[in-house]
Design a protein around this motif. Sequence first.
Motif, short mmCIF file in Angstrom:
data_model
loop_
_atom_site.label_atom_id
_atom_site.label_comp_id
_atom_site.label_asym_id
_atom_site.label_seq_id
_atom_site.Cartn_x
_atom_site.Cartn_y
_atom_site.Cartn_z
N ARG A 1 12.22 3.65 -2.44
CA ARG A 1 11.11 4.05 -3.29
C ARG A 1 10.54 2.87 -4.06
O ARG A 1 9.35 2.82 -4.34
N GLU A 2 11.42 1.91 -4.43
CA GLU A 2 10.98 0.73 -5.18
C GLU A 2 10.54 -0.35 -4.20
O GLU A 2 11.35 -1.13 -3.69
N ASP B 1 8.91 -2.97 -4.75
CA ASP B 1 9.01 -4.33 -5.27
C ASP B 1 10.39 -4.95 -5.04
O ASP B 1 10.56 -6.17 -5.23
N ARG C 1 0.81 -1.22 0.00
CA ARG C 1 0.00 0.00 0.00
C ARG C 1 0.85 1.28 0.00
O ARG C 1 0.32 2.36 -0.20
N PHE C 2 2.16 1.14 0.25
CA PHE C 2 3.06 2.30 0.24
C PHE C 2 3.84 2.40 -1.07
O PHE C 2 4.81 3.17 -1.16
N ARG C 3 3.41 1.63 -2.08
CA ARG C 3 4.15 1.58 -3.33
C ARG C 3 4.31 2.96 -4.00
O ARG C 3 5.39 3.27 -4.49
N PRO C 4 3.31 3.86 -4.02
CA PRO C 4 3.51 5.14 -4.74
C PRO C 4 4.58 6.03 -4.12
O PRO C 4 5.26 6.77 -4.81
N ARG C 5 4.75 5.95 -2.78
CA ARG C 5 5.65 6.90 -2.12
C ARG C 5 6.92 6.27 -1.59
O ARG C 5 7.97 6.90 -1.57
N GLY C 6 6.84 5.02 -1.14
CA GLY C 6 8.01 4.37 -0.58
C GLY C 6 7.95 4.30 0.93
O GLY C 6 6.99 4.74 1.56
#
Length: 779
Positions: A219-220, A222, A199-204
């Motif tokens: 930031r990545e 994944d 859920r924090f993928r857009p910001r990191g």
Amino acid sequence: MSDHKSPEAPPGGKWRRRLENLKSRWVGPLSARQTVWGVAIAAGLTLLTVDLELRPVPHYQTGDIAVAAVKAPVEMTIPDETATDRKRAAAAEAVLPVFDLDSNTNAALETEIRNLFAQGRSLLPLDENAGRRRLDANDPLLSRVHLQLESKLGKTVPREMAGLLVRHGWNRGLENQMVDMLQSVMRPGVVAGRDSIVRFRPRGIVLRDTGSQEDRTVREIDSIRDLRQAKAFLHQKEWESYALSESERRIAVAYLDGLITPNIASNSVETNLRRGEAALNVDAVILQIKKGKTIVREGDEITATELVQLESLRRVLDRRKTAAPLAGAFALTCFLLLMLWRFLVYFQARPVRVENHFVLITLVLAATLLVFRGFVGLGSLVAGSLHVESLSQPDIYYYAAPLGFGCILVVLLADASAAVVFAMMLTCLAGLFVRDYGMMVYTLLGGLAAVFALHQYRERAAITACGLVLSLTSAGTVVALNLIRAPFSWDAAMIQSLCGLLSGMLAAMLAGGLLPPLENLFEITTDIRLLELSNLNIPILRRLAVEAPGTYHHSIMVGTLAEAAAEAIGANSLLVRVGAYYHDIGKIKKPAYYVENQMFAANKHDDLTPTMSSLILASHVRDGLELAEQIKLPRKIKDLIPQHHGTKVMTYFYQKARDSAEGKHQVVDENSFRYSGPKPQSREAAILMLADTVEAASRTLSDPTPNQIIGMIKHIAYNNFSDGQFDECDITMKDVDLIAQAFVRVIMGMQHRRIDYPGFDFNKLEKEDPRLESNQRIQ
């Protein structure tokens, strides 16, 4: 030795003397009457400077309908809690969530693998027996090694893994390979479940190393594996340095698979702490309300924001109703007036002029502040009627106030240095009224522009030219102030620039309209008034030219001499020239009794006694003053009429009286043949006295040379000095030398030569032409 002691001063005497010394040093001569008037003036200026708001702020609740518009009578700042909360929430939201990266987990897993190999090597003799033959799963020797290994480690070890390690002799290469394999999986981090970070993928997120306490922003998202992905990555990884069979590789990977443990976990406590700190570091949003801004319009529904503004306004006005702001403004005004008085005492030689200029400057200051208050109120009305956000600020229209007219008047009625002091006083009081540094800069620069534009002026149109300079300066200042302020608004800048242009022209109009009444009220003669009086077509001068032509010509020549002399010593050349035009206007009453008008007639004084002649001669001073009153000449010009004669003796008639009295043994009183005075009170009057005498005396020289003229001038000046005529003015012998040089240049110009006209001898014409002789008989 005497035991006598001088009496000590009373205890209060020493402090009284100190106060007197301070007063004389910092205040100068100041009577009780002047002090009372000064305090009264300070009180009046304070009331013009402080905005007293006595109307109560109505009490409303959210949702009420405003029964009347409410405007901010003062500029104020209030905290905007709603905007502050939004800003702080945004700051907290901007903080990335914190996850702990447990580096100790990686170290513990590496230690576990290396401890496995270390304990196995301690069983090496037993391993050598096992290594001599190929062990299968049921081999008793393998069972003993496995049991002893689990006993030493205190934990379960897969039997197949124990057999693999025994067969490879606990090889260090294999040990390092297994450690590297596990670390390559664990080092980037492993989370228990993917849902905790996806859920924090857009910001990191922020990874905090629990060992070094260092933060690393990721930031990545994944790049971080969950437990399932980590195990899959392990199974796919190739063995690089140590070769194992396929079956052995599966055994080793299965063992490492069992060791993989999540080393990243969410730290909600640290995240909340950091977000709280970020919110606290956000400054409160301050809402600035300009003076005159409409807070609530009539008929509007009261919102929560407007209610906060109304409550803040009520608190501000409650504080302002105390005596503290009024006392502070009064103290500041008293200090400014004291500095003005001290300035005038220091730079003005005559006490009467000090008091006169002080009242003048304070009156102009009060008028300027009154006009400014009017334009502030007008700006509030204009802003309240507009619904465009960029044009609804009242301070935009304050710049139309013609503040420069005060400086224009002080320059014309006093002098440039007093106008600079006036500009600084106006800057302080205007800034105190609106509480705006931009208005202070605008006022100061406009005042200085007016001073410099009117430094030299020779006609009434100079006021219009000054208004143009003031307009351009005001517009330029407004643009500069808007560039300094942020954000820049073209609409506001254009409106303010137009207001600046308008203010300069309004200032010129106000100054031009107020100048004549102030000249009359304070009996001040400006250069503009002098220029008007220098017009030779004025009726009284035209009368003088017709009825007393010799006196008229004498006055013009005296004006030329006096102007040159005034320029030489730095006196007021315009004043002395104009004064020369009017100094003998009293001779209009009896022109035939003055020698310059007796061109071809007999001298009327031949039939009069010296005493009667002196009375007639002195009467032209009294007659001149009466005419001056009738035509309303300024006091500076009127003063020159009696002062250009001073109390000098009418030498010709005095000597004639003495000659007549010698045979009769009578005593002639010299004072009976003196002018009534007063003596010259200024350098201009002294110059006029010298010019008047020198012009008349120069006509007695038949063929003058520069040395003769200088000798004549110095003789006349010496007689005036020795007679005490210059005792009451500040002219010096050095000034007389400069005046003499100026007189010589002018007189030699008047006595210039011409070449003879060929074929004409004008000196013989009268004898040869009978018409000239008959004309002479007729005259």
